[in-house]
Design a protein around this motif. Structure first.
Motif, PDB file in Angstrom:
ATOM      1  N   GLY A 593       0.833  -1.204   0.000  1.00  0.00           N
ATOM      2  CA  GLY A 593       0.000   0.000   0.000  1.00  0.00           C
ATOM      3  C   GLY A 593       0.857   1.239   0.000  1.00  0.00           C
ATOM      4  O   GLY A 593       1.409   1.628  -1.030  1.00  0.00           O
ATOM      5  N   ALA A 594       1.007   1.878   1.147  1.00  0.00           N
ATOM      6  CA  ALA A 594       1.828   3.080   1.244  1.00  0.00           C
ATOM      7  C   ALA A 594       3.294   2.790   0.978  1.00  0.00           C
ATOM      8  O   ALA A 594       4.079   3.693   0.678  1.00  0.00           O
ATOM      9  N   MET A 595       3.684   1.526   1.097  1.00  0.00           N
ATOM     10  CA  MET A 595       5.048   1.086   0.790  1.00  0.00           C
ATOM     11  C   MET A 595       4.996  -0.385   0.437  1.00  0.00           C
ATOM     12  O   MET A 595       3.968  -1.045   0.591  1.00  0.00           O
ATOM     13  N   SER A 596       6.099  -0.940  -0.021  1.00  0.00           N
ATOM     14  CA  SER A 596       6.177  -2.358  -0.327  1.00  0.00           C
ATOM     15  C   SER A 596       7.496  -2.885   0.227  1.00  0.00           C
ATOM     16  O   SER A 596       8.571  -2.521  -0.265  1.00  0.00           O
ATOM     17  N   ALA A 597       7.412  -3.703   1.291  1.00  0.00           N
ATOM     18  CA  ALA A 597       8.624  -4.215   1.938  1.00  0.00           C
ATOM     19  C   ALA A 597       8.273  -5.419   2.793  1.00  0.00           C
ATOM     20  O   ALA A 597       7.097  -5.691   3.077  1.00  0.00           O
ATOM     21  N   ARG A 598       9.313  -6.159   3.232  1.00  0.00           N
ATOM     22  CA  ARG A 598       9.161  -7.313   4.112  1.00  0.00           C
ATOM     23  C   ARG A 598       9.963  -7.085   5.393  1.00  0.00           C
ATOM     24  O   ARG A 598      11.044  -6.479   5.366  1.00  0.00           O
ATOM     25  N   TYR A 599       9.419  -7.617   6.494  1.00  0.00           N
ATOM     26  CA  TYR A 599      10.087  -7.484   7.791  1.00  0.00           C
ATOM     27  C   TYR A 599      10.045  -8.819   8.513  1.00  0.00           C
ATOM     28  O   TYR A 599       9.150  -9.636   8.299  1.00  0.00           O
ATOM     29  N   ASP A 600      11.010  -8.992   9.402  1.00  0.00           N
ATOM     30  CA  ASP A 600      11.133 -10.270  10.094  1.00  0.00           C
ATOM     31  C   ASP A 600      10.109 -10.447  11.199  1.00  0.00           C
ATOM     32  O   ASP A 600       9.786 -11.585  11.567  1.00  0.00           O
ATOM     33  N   ASP A 601       9.596  -9.344  11.766  1.00  0.00           N
ATOM     34  CA  ASP A 601       8.662  -9.472  12.883  1.00  0.00           C
ATOM     35  C   ASP A 601       7.507  -8.491  12.723  1.00  0.00           C
ATOM     36  O   ASP A 601       7.601  -7.490  12.003  1.00  0.00           O
ATOM     37  N   GLU A 602       6.424  -8.801  13.417  1.00  0.00           N
ATOM     38  CA  GLU A 602       5.188  -8.017  13.330  1.00  0.00           C
ATOM     39  C   GLU A 602       5.393  -6.579  13.773  1.00  0.00           C
ATOM     40  O   GLU A 602       4.927  -5.632  13.133  1.00  0.00           O
ATOM     41  N   ALA A 603       6.098  -6.377  14.881  1.00  0.00           N
ATOM     42  CA  ALA A 603       6.277  -5.030  15.422  1.00  0.00           C
ATOM     43  C   ALA A 603       7.007  -4.130  14.433  1.00  0.00           C
ATOM     44  O   ALA A 603       6.623  -2.966  14.233  1.00  0.00           O
ATOM     45  N   SER A 604       8.053  -4.650  13.791  1.00  0.00           N
ATOM     46  CA  SER A 604       8.795  -3.842  12.819  1.00  0.00           C
ATOM     47  C   SER A 604       7.929  -3.500  11.612  1.00  0.00           C
ATOM     48  O   SER A 604       7.976  -2.383  11.091  1.00  0.00           O
ATOM     49  N   ALA A 605       7.132  -4.477  11.181  1.00  0.00           N
ATOM     50  CA  ALA A 605       6.259  -4.234  10.034  1.00  0.00           C
ATOM     51  C   ALA A 605       5.215  -3.169  10.347  1.00  0.00           C
ATOM     52  O   ALA A 605       4.968  -2.265   9.539  1.00  0.00           O
ATOM     53  N   LEU A 606       4.601  -3.245  11.532  1.00  0.00           N
ATOM     54  CA  LEU A 606       3.596  -2.255  11.909  1.00  0.00           C
ATOM     55  C   LEU A 606       4.213  -0.874  12.065  1.00  0.00           C
ATOM     56  O   LEU A 606       3.640   0.136  11.649  1.00  0.00           O
TER      57      LEU A 606
END
Length: 664
Positions: A593-606
């Protein structure tokens, strides 16, 4: 600078107001006919007169804002430029979803291999089919619409197609990811198609307004009202004209609140082409969570929850041919009223009407005329031979349809030319009826009176005339508009309560209530709030509407220019959204959406989603013309607990940026 200039360009009239923002006082107002062939003429006349009446120096204007029903009317009437639709990763069967095939009509479409999956991973892109289309596109279309499969997850294929089209053609291109972050590809494609179709229309409005402002030395930011009532810069709106659908109704709600101080009301705005009905709830317009629906199109545009009906003062009057007791039909098509046509083209309408009255037998085409609209020839691309032949016979002055058309089939061809905006149709309207009855006097009453007589002598299934006199015909038309308006307010109220079944306002119980019929069971209807009636025709029609509904009707001062007032009373409001979901392996978290990326954990992604939404909303709000911005964040996390274990399903993060527009 405390003075603002508000302009509303409607289907019939262009309105202008000078508003003192500090005292919230209307200093001056003016109206002029909307000149569709050159919008600058009507804008210059209305705004110029308002500036003159206000006796203010143009240098004191710190903000200019426009609202418009042009996009709404274009969708209702099926008008707009010819567009090429580029579908990336979709198939032919997708055209049968969301009304896309019907909206496309005979405009070209090309299917391009490519697209993405729900996680933003690409299928190989092959632009060869698009390149083949571009070889033949010159002069055939006015804009392009590009929709890619899951483009809201990854827009790279849409961007590649957009860059190729711009490089090869120089024509405007709309990409679906620029308009919405929602899924449902066919509906997203529909919204993109309609946006591309409207670009020329809104660009013409903005260009005309800028030309007038430059001529008057008004050096102030130019804003446009979006469908949710918020304001955006003209540059922002020019790229996203679809967002201006329901601009007029949204501005009218803001204007209704400003003029009356009422927090809760049904707001009915009657114009020349449409009637727009919406709700004020606790001082704010009610927003449609499903997106704006106009002209039978279900778009993804966030807009006021308004119901738009093809019913107005300039609605075409007709009746069911051959019916024993025919009912009067109004609209949905707008036509130029006979009284207005005669005023604009002296002695071009009345002589024909007189000859039609003198004939022994009426013709079903009596009282109907056509003329060129005056739009540039470049909008006439893609005509069939029959369309081109008929257009060539139509001149810049009104001519009777009976003389222009050679067969019944050509009437359908004429309707298509009118839908393309190339031709204007003239006929008898409720505005003409009011001239006959002496309630309106701003156009030519003789044309209206003879036109009423021409319509009145049409026959029902028993061979009887529709009305005994022109005055009786006029009364019948006005009463029909009042009754239909009451039914439309009821339909909108039912819909606001979630009662959307078709025909509720025409049920026997409701008819008994509206007709005040007696019987063993007496029915009555009570609305929960008053009706605020706006528009130039509000005072002529809505007192009777309120009486039919048994509720208070509020017609405020300056109701005739409420949209123009609302145009300068709003704020910039922009949202940005991001989705967070587990990857297909469950080992990472994907932000789209506003960006496109992957993160290892939920907190970092949020956390990344929040930052991206905040920054994007801030950037877009300033791009849209906000001077200062206040941002709020909201998020919805779907993480159920099953057997005492929390399972993250997904989250939506939304940032909303709000601010007053910059002034000079």
């Amino acid at each position: 600078m405390s003075l603002s200039l508000g302009i509303d360009t409607g289907g019939t009239y262009t309105d202008a107001v000078i508003l003192d923002a500090e005292t919230e006082t209307v200093i001056a107002k003016a109206k002029a006919l909307t000149t569709r062939h050159d919008l600058a003429v009507g804008i210059a006349e209305a705004a110029g007169r308002a500036l003159a009446d206000a006796t203010v120096d143009a240098a004191t204007i710190g903000l200019v804002s426009i609202s418009t029903t042009l996009a709404t009317n274009a969708l209702v009437e099926g008008q707009g430029g010819r567009v090429a639709l580029v579908m990336i990763g979709f198939g032919e069967k997708d055209l049968d979803k969301s009304g896309l095939r019907a909206a496309l009509g005979d405009d070209p479409v090309v299917f391009v291999p490519g697209g993405h999956d729900t996680h933003g991973r690409a299928t190989p892109l092959d632009l060869a089919p698009l390149e083949a289309l571009l070889d033949d596109a010159h002069g055939e279309v006015s804009a392009f619409a590009v929709a890619g499969y899951f483009a809201v997850r990854n827009p790279e294929h849409e961007c590649a197609a957009r860059d190729l089209i711009r490089a090869r053609t120089g024509l405007p291109v709309t990409c679906s990811h620029e308009l919405t972050s929602k899924l449902d590809g066919p509906r997203r494609a529909l919204t993109t198609l309609l946006n591309a179709r409207l670009i020329g229309l809104i660009d013409g409005l903005i260009t005309a307004t800028r030309r007038f402002l430059a001529e008057r030395d008004v050096d102030a930011p130019l804003m446009v009202v979006r469908g949710d009532g918020s304001l955006v810069s003209a540059e922002f709106a020019a790229l996203r004209p679809i967002e201006t659908i329901l601009s007029g109704p949204a501005a009218s709600l803001v204007g209704a609140r400003f003029l009356t101080g009422r927090d809760d009301a049904h707001v009915a705005d009657i114009g020349g082409t449409t009637t727009d009905i919406a709700l004020l709830d606790q001082g704010r317009p009610r927003i449609d969570p499903d997106g704006a629906q106009v002209g039978g199109h279900a778009t993804m545009v966030e807009a006021v929850a308004v119901r738009t009906f093809g019913l107005g003062g300039d609605s075409e009057v007709s009746h069911e041919q051959g019916a024993l007791d025919p009912e009067i039909h109004l609209g949905p098509r707008r036509v130029v009223p006979l009284s207005l046509a005669e005023m604009l083209f002296p002695d071009q309408v009345v002589p024909h009407l007189k000859r039609q009255m003198e004939r022994p037998l009426p013709n079903r085409l009596d009282g109907r005329f056509a003329l060129r609209s005056g739009v540039p020839d470049r909008f006439a691309g893609g005509l069939t031979r029959s369309q081109a032949d008929l257009l060539a016979r139509i001149t810049a002055s009104p001519e009777p349809l009976a003389a222009l058309t050679r067969s019944t089939a050509e009437l359908a061809t004429l309707s298509r030319l009118a839908a393309r905006g190339l031709v204007l149709l003239c006929g008898f309207t409720p505005s003409d009826a009011q001239h006959v009855l002496g309630r309106f006097d701003h156009w030519n009453r003789e044309a209206a009176h003879i036109g009423a007589g021409v319509i009145a002598r049409q026959r029902d299934g028993y061979g009887r005339p529709l009305a005994a006199t022109p005055e009786a015909m006029a009364c019948r038309v006005v009463a029909r508009l009042e009754r239909l308006s009451a039914e439309r307010v009821l339909e909108s109220a039912f819909a606001g309560d979630g009662l959307t079944a078709a025909g509720l306002a025409q049920t026997p119980i409701v008819r008994r209530a509206l007709d005040r019929q007696g019987g063993l069971v007496r029915a009555a209807l009570i609305l929960d709030r008053p009706v605020i009636a706006l528009g130039a025709g509000a005072g002529a029609y809505y007192p009777a509407v309120g009486a039919l509904l048994g509720t208070e009707t509020v017609i405020p001062d300056h109701a005739d220019v409420a949209n123009a007032i609302g145009a300068v009373a709003g704020q910039v409001r922009i949202t940005a959204t991001a989705e967070v979901a587990p990857s297909d392996t469950g080992e990472s978290f994907v932000v789209t959406g506003a960006m496109s990326a992957r993160y290892d954990d939920e907190a970092s992604a949020l956390a990344a989603a929040r930052r991206a939404c905040h920054d994007l909303a801030d950037d877009r709000a300033r791009e849209a013309g906000a001077a200062t911005v206040s941002i709020t964040l909201a998020e919805r996390i779907d993480a159920p607990v099953v057997d005492e274990l929390r399972r993250f399903v997904g989250a939506t993060v939304t940032a909303t940026a709000v601010g007053r527009p910059a002034t000079r």
